[in-house]
Design a protein around this motif. Structure first.
Motif, PDB file in Angstrom:
ATOM      1  N   PHE A  38      14.789  18.977   1.614  1.00 35.07           N
ATOM      2  CA  PHE A  38      13.335  18.369   1.426  1.00 35.07           C
ATOM      3  C   PHE A  38      13.004  17.075   1.694  1.00 35.07           C
ATOM      4  O   PHE A  38      13.765  16.109   1.612  1.00 35.07           O
ATOM      5  CB  PHE A  38      12.756  18.538  -0.134  1.00 35.07           C
ATOM      6  CG  PHE A  38      11.334  18.383  -0.291  1.00 35.07           C
ATOM      7  CD1 PHE A  38      10.297  19.304   0.052  1.00 35.07           C
ATOM      8  CD2 PHE A  38      10.848  16.915  -0.547  1.00 35.07           C
ATOM      9  CE1 PHE A  38       9.005  18.950  -0.417  1.00 35.07           C
ATOM     10  CE2 PHE A  38       9.478  16.833  -0.902  1.00 35.07           C
ATOM     11  CZ  PHE A  38       8.704  17.793  -0.710  1.00 35.07           C
ATOM     12  N   ALA A  39      11.786  16.816   2.583  1.00 35.26           N
ATOM     13  CA  ALA A  39      11.355  15.358   3.094  1.00 35.26           C
ATOM     14  C   ALA A  39       9.917  15.177   2.586  1.00 35.26           C
ATOM     15  O   ALA A  39       9.197  15.703   2.454  1.00 35.26           O
ATOM     16  CB  ALA A  39      11.530  15.214   4.643  1.00 35.26           C
ATOM     17  N   GLY A  40       9.699  13.966   2.372  1.00 31.73           N
ATOM     18  CA  GLY A  40       8.680  13.312   1.829  1.00 31.73           C
ATOM     19  C   GLY A  40       8.610  11.757   1.738  1.00 31.73           C
ATOM     20  O   GLY A  40       9.338  11.141   1.653  1.00 31.73           O
ATOM     21  N   GLN A  41       7.310  11.144   1.982  1.00 30.75           N
ATOM     22  CA  GLN A  41       7.250  10.002   1.773  1.00 30.75           C
ATOM     23  C   GLN A  41       5.868   9.455   0.828  1.00 30.75           C
ATOM     24  O   GLN A  41       4.831  10.329   0.940  1.00 30.75           O
ATOM     25  CB  GLN A  41       6.935   9.262   3.262  1.00 30.75           C
ATOM     26  CG  GLN A  41       6.592   7.861   3.389  1.00 30.75           C
ATOM     27  CD  GLN A  41       6.390   7.410   4.829  1.00 30.75           C
ATOM     28  OE1 GLN A  41       5.377   7.579   5.324  1.00 30.75           O
ATOM     29  NE2 GLN A  41       7.325   6.730   5.276  1.00 30.75           N
ATOM     30  N   LEU A  42       6.118   8.694   0.050  1.00 28.20           N
ATOM     31  CA  LEU A  42       5.100   8.054  -0.724  1.00 28.20           C
ATOM     32  C   LEU A  42       4.648   6.597  -1.062  1.00 28.20           C
ATOM     33  O   LEU A  42       5.774   6.039  -0.963  1.00 28.20           O
ATOM     34  CB  LEU A  42       5.576   8.661  -2.427  1.00 28.20           C
ATOM     35  CG  LEU A  42       4.432   8.131  -3.466  1.00 28.20           C
ATOM     36  CD1 LEU A  42       3.332   9.029  -3.487  1.00 28.20           C
ATOM     37  CD2 LEU A  42       5.415   8.763  -4.906  1.00 28.20           C
ATOM     38  N   ARG A  43       3.462   6.406  -0.864  1.00 27.51           N
ATOM     39  CA  ARG A  43       3.117   4.932  -0.938  1.00 27.51           C
ATOM     40  C   ARG A  43       2.172   4.624  -2.020  1.00 27.51           C
ATOM     41  O   ARG A  43       1.309   5.498  -2.110  1.00 27.51           O
ATOM     42  CB  ARG A  43       2.691   4.456   0.307  1.00 27.51           C
ATOM     43  CG  ARG A  43       3.525   4.723   1.636  1.00 27.51           C
ATOM     44  CD  ARG A  43       3.129   4.220   3.018  1.00 27.51           C
ATOM     45  NE  ARG A  43       3.091   2.882   3.040  1.00 27.51           N
ATOM     46  CZ  ARG A  43       2.244   2.232   3.932  1.00 27.51           C
ATOM     47  NH1 ARG A  43       1.300   2.725   4.768  1.00 27.51           N
ATOM     48  NH2 ARG A  43       2.130   0.794   3.948  1.00 27.51           N
ATOM     49  N   ARG A  44       2.184   3.718  -2.701  1.00 34.61           N
ATOM     50  CA  ARG A  44       1.266   3.435  -3.804  1.00 34.61           C
ATOM     51  C   ARG A  44       0.628   1.954  -3.601  1.00 34.61           C
ATOM     52  O   ARG A  44       1.285   0.989  -3.130  1.00 34.61           O
ATOM     53  CB  ARG A  44       1.889   3.393  -5.041  1.00 34.61           C
ATOM     54  CG  ARG A  44       2.191   4.940  -5.336  1.00 34.61           C
ATOM     55  CD  ARG A  44       2.796   5.008  -6.832  1.00 34.61           C
ATOM     56  NE  ARG A  44       4.236   4.624  -7.099  1.00 34.61           N
ATOM     57  CZ  ARG A  44       4.775   4.387  -8.232  1.00 34.61           C
ATOM     58  NH1 ARG A  44       4.152   4.327  -9.225  1.00 34.61           N
ATOM     59  NH2 ARG A  44       5.884   3.876  -8.042  1.00 34.61           N
ATOM     60  N   TRP A  45      -0.622   1.765  -4.341  1.00 33.06           N
ATOM     61  CA  TRP A  45      -1.228   0.425  -4.551  1.00 33.06           C
ATOM     62  C   TRP A  45      -1.931   0.701  -5.923  1.00 33.06           C
ATOM     63  O   TRP A  45      -2.441   1.518  -6.358  1.00 33.06           O
ATOM     64  CB  TRP A  45      -2.454   0.434  -3.451  1.00 33.06           C
ATOM     65  CG  TRP A  45      -1.853   0.456  -1.970  1.00 33.06           C
ATOM     66  CD1 TRP A  45      -1.414  -0.899  -1.291  1.00 33.06           C
ATOM     67  CD2 TRP A  45      -1.554   1.215  -1.113  1.00 33.06           C
ATOM     68  NE1 TRP A  45      -0.985  -0.326   0.096  1.00 33.06           N
ATOM     69  CE2 TRP A  45      -1.122   0.998   0.070  1.00 33.06           C
ATOM     70  CE3 TRP A  45      -1.742   2.822  -1.345  1.00 33.06           C
ATOM     71  CZ2 TRP A  45      -0.664   1.729   1.232  1.00 33.06           C
ATOM     72  CZ3 TRP A  45      -1.531   3.611  -0.159  1.00 33.06           C
ATOM     73  CH2 TRP A  45      -0.960   3.178   1.130  1.00 33.06           C
ATOM     74  N   SER A  46      -2.161  -0.447  -6.460  1.00 31.15           N
ATOM     75  CA  SER A  46      -2.857  -0.669  -7.727  1.00 31.15           C
ATOM     76  C   SER A  46      -4.254  -1.278  -7.316  1.00 31.15           C
ATOM     77  O   SER A  46      -4.480  -2.274  -6.828  1.00 31.15           O
ATOM     78  CB  SER A  46      -2.359  -1.475  -8.663  1.00 31.15           C
ATOM     79  OG  SER A  46      -3.106  -1.775  -9.601  1.00 31.15           O
ATOM     80  N   LEU A  47      -5.387  -0.448  -8.002  1.00 30.63           N
ATOM     81  CA  LEU A  47      -6.509  -1.001  -7.673  1.00 30.63           C
ATOM     82  C   LEU A  47      -7.379  -1.087  -9.107  1.00 30.63           C
ATOM     83  O   LEU A  47      -8.136  -0.415  -9.562  1.00 30.63           O
ATOM     84  CB  LEU A  47      -7.439   0.102  -6.888  1.00 30.63           C
ATOM     85  CG  LEU A  47      -7.012   0.454  -5.544  1.00 30.63           C
ATOM     86  CD1 LEU A  47      -8.075   1.662  -4.943  1.00 30.63           C
ATOM     87  CD2 LEU A  47      -6.921  -0.792  -4.535  1.00 30.63           C
ATOM     88  N   GLY A  48      -6.596  -2.035 -10.098  1.00 30.51           N
ATOM     89  CA  GLY A  48      -7.185  -2.145 -11.370  1.00 30.51           C
ATOM     90  C   GLY A  48      -6.548  -0.820 -11.900  1.00 30.51           C
ATOM     91  O   GLY A  48      -5.784  -0.598 -12.223  1.00 30.51           O
ATOM     92  N   VAL A  49      -7.849  -0.262 -12.741  1.00 27.60           N
ATOM     93  CA  VAL A  49      -7.611   0.816 -13.387  1.00 27.60           C
ATOM     94  C   VAL A  49      -7.260   1.987 -12.745  1.00 27.60           C
ATOM     95  O   VAL A  49      -6.703   3.086 -13.243  1.00 27.60           O
ATOM     96  CB  VAL A  49      -8.632   0.824 -14.596  1.00 27.60           C
ATOM     97  CG1 VAL A  49      -8.757  -0.167 -15.515  1.00 27.60           C
ATOM     98  CG2 VAL A  49      -9.844   1.613 -13.965  1.00 27.60           C
ATOM     99  N   VAL A  50      -7.468   1.958 -11.353  1.00 31.28           N
ATOM    100  CA  VAL A  50      -7.283   3.122 -10.401  1.00 31.28           C
ATOM    101  C   VAL A  50      -6.184   3.048  -9.709  1.00 31.28           C
ATOM    102  O   VAL A  50      -5.700   1.932  -9.159  1.00 31.28           O
ATOM    103  CB  VAL A  50      -8.578   3.087  -9.549  1.00 31.28           C
ATOM    104  CG1 VAL A  50      -8.388   4.392  -8.512  1.00 31.28           C
ATOM    105  CG2 VAL A  50      -9.786   3.498 -10.473  1.00 31.28           C
ATOM    106  N   GLY A  51      -5.368   4.136  -9.636  1.00 35.70           N
ATOM    107  CA  GLY A  51      -3.832   4.101  -8.628  1.00 35.70           C
ATOM    108  C   GLY A  51      -4.550   4.630  -7.278  1.00 35.70           C
ATOM    109  O   GLY A  51      -4.876   5.921  -7.591  1.00 35.70           O
ATOM    110  N   LEU A  52      -4.080   4.183  -6.328  1.00 31.77           N
ATOM    111  CA  LEU A  52      -4.285   4.910  -4.943  1.00 31.77           C
ATOM    112  C   LEU A  52      -2.761   5.020  -4.432  1.00 31.77           C
ATOM    113  O   LEU A  52      -1.994   4.308  -4.437  1.00 31.77           O
ATOM    114  CB  LEU A  52      -5.010   4.010  -4.161  1.00 31.77           C
ATOM    115  CG  LEU A  52      -4.959   4.446  -2.541  1.00 31.77           C
ATOM    116  CD1 LEU A  52      -5.777   5.583  -2.581  1.00 31.77           C
ATOM    117  CD2 LEU A  52      -5.482   3.192  -1.748  1.00 31.77           C
TER     118      LEU A  52
END
Length: 319
Positions: A38-52
């Motif tokens: 299985f292959a995957g890629q995940l990127r994250r950012w914090s936008l205050g109370v919201v997660g992107l």
């Protein structure tokens, strides 16, 4: 917070992917055709109370079971926005399909299954359920709802998200926090404009009266004089009828008001760009007495308002 690339896109395996998505969102099980490759890629950012986050992975099934949230105190909503292929979702006997150009709402506090058959890219927003309830009302109505984002407010929400994505790497924490607040407000405006959200166990007329009363409360939280009689007068119904509506929804009017005020205060206490004192925040959201606010806040969140402020400050220093 800079973008976090959780995986490298190689054949990293289903076990690692399950760990990554569980850390990013909440505990989940996954099922895929070949767990080893299985292959995957995940990127994250914090936008205050919201997660992107941005997800790019092979076809799979996510499963959220009762055992995953038995000991969780705070619930979240995931807003899934597919880019390449449709996604399938099942929660509370509601089965839906969401195609590119729309978005799907998932509740973390109820079991569900979520799947796509081939590789797919998706944007995902993680928002606290309490923040949505403070603006929209009961979040229990939302699990499994899909929204057409090709027109109206939903289209504005989606285009605003794309604008944030385009600039997220170049803006600072304060701007990201502001962007998250803007996206949260647009999301809730989209939800409020959908007639399906009025659905309840009461008649459509009673549900409409209750929704109107809840909206009046949310629009007037900053008014310390807000009272059940004021709400009844504004909605053109009797106080007794108003009390019945909230009783049928298993809540009292005063508790409903207080919980929404506490949530908005908690959001502002966590905001890194706010320079208001605890007292100013309490008064701003309609509490007439700071000590009373602190008592209710500690009972609701298990910590004092000052503790929340200090915790946010320590997190910022670590960043």
């Amino acid at each position: 917070m800079a973008a976090i690339e959780e995986t490298d896109g190689t054949r990293n395996g289903g076990d690692r992917w399950q760990k990554e998505v569980s850390e990013a969102y909440f505990p989940l099980d996954i099922e895929c055709r070949d767990r080893t490759r299985f292959a995957g890629q995940l990127r994250r950012w914090s936008l205050g109370v919201v997660g992107l986050s941005h997800v790019d992975c092979d076809g799979l099934i996510y499963r959220r079971h009762n055992r995953h949230f038995l000991n969780e105190n705070d619930s979240s909503l995931l807003i899934a926005i597919p880019e390449d292929a449709e996604i399938q979702f099942l929660q509370n006997q509601r089965r839906t399909t969401c195609k590119p150009g729309g978005f799907l709402v998932e509740r973390s506090d109820a079991p569900y299954e979520y799947w796509h058959g081939r590789r797919n890219r998706q944007w995902v927003l993680k928002v606290p359920s309490a923040s949505v309830r403070a603006r929209v009302g009961a979040s229990e109505r939302l699990g499994g709802l899909t929204f057409d984002a090709t027109q109206g407010v939903a289209a504005y929400f989606l285009s605003s998200l794309r604008n944030v994505v385009e600039h997220v790497e170049a803006i600072d924490d304060a701007a990201r926090e502001a962007a998250g607040s803007h996206l949260l407000e647009l999301l809730c405006l989209t939800i409020r404009n959908d007639q399906r959200v009025l659905g309840s166990n009461t008649s459509s007329i009673r549900a409409a009266h209750l929704a109107r009363a809840e909206q009046f409360i949310r629009d007037n939280l900053k008014n310390s004089e807000l009272s059940p009689q004021m709400i009844a007068d504004a909605c053109g119904i009797s106080l007794r009828y108003l009390q019945q509506l909230f009783s049928e929804a298993d809540q009292s009017i005063n508790v409903y008001i207080r919980e929404r005020r506490l949530n908005r205060c908690d959001e502002e206490l966590r905001a890194t760009v706010s320079d208001r004192t605890v007292a100013e925040i309490a008064y701003r959201w309609g509490f007439a007495d700071q000590s009373q606010f602190s008592k209710y806040y500690k009972a609701r969140y298990g910590r004092t308002p000052n503790s929340t402020r200090k915790e946010v400050g320590r997190f910022q220093k670590r960043e």
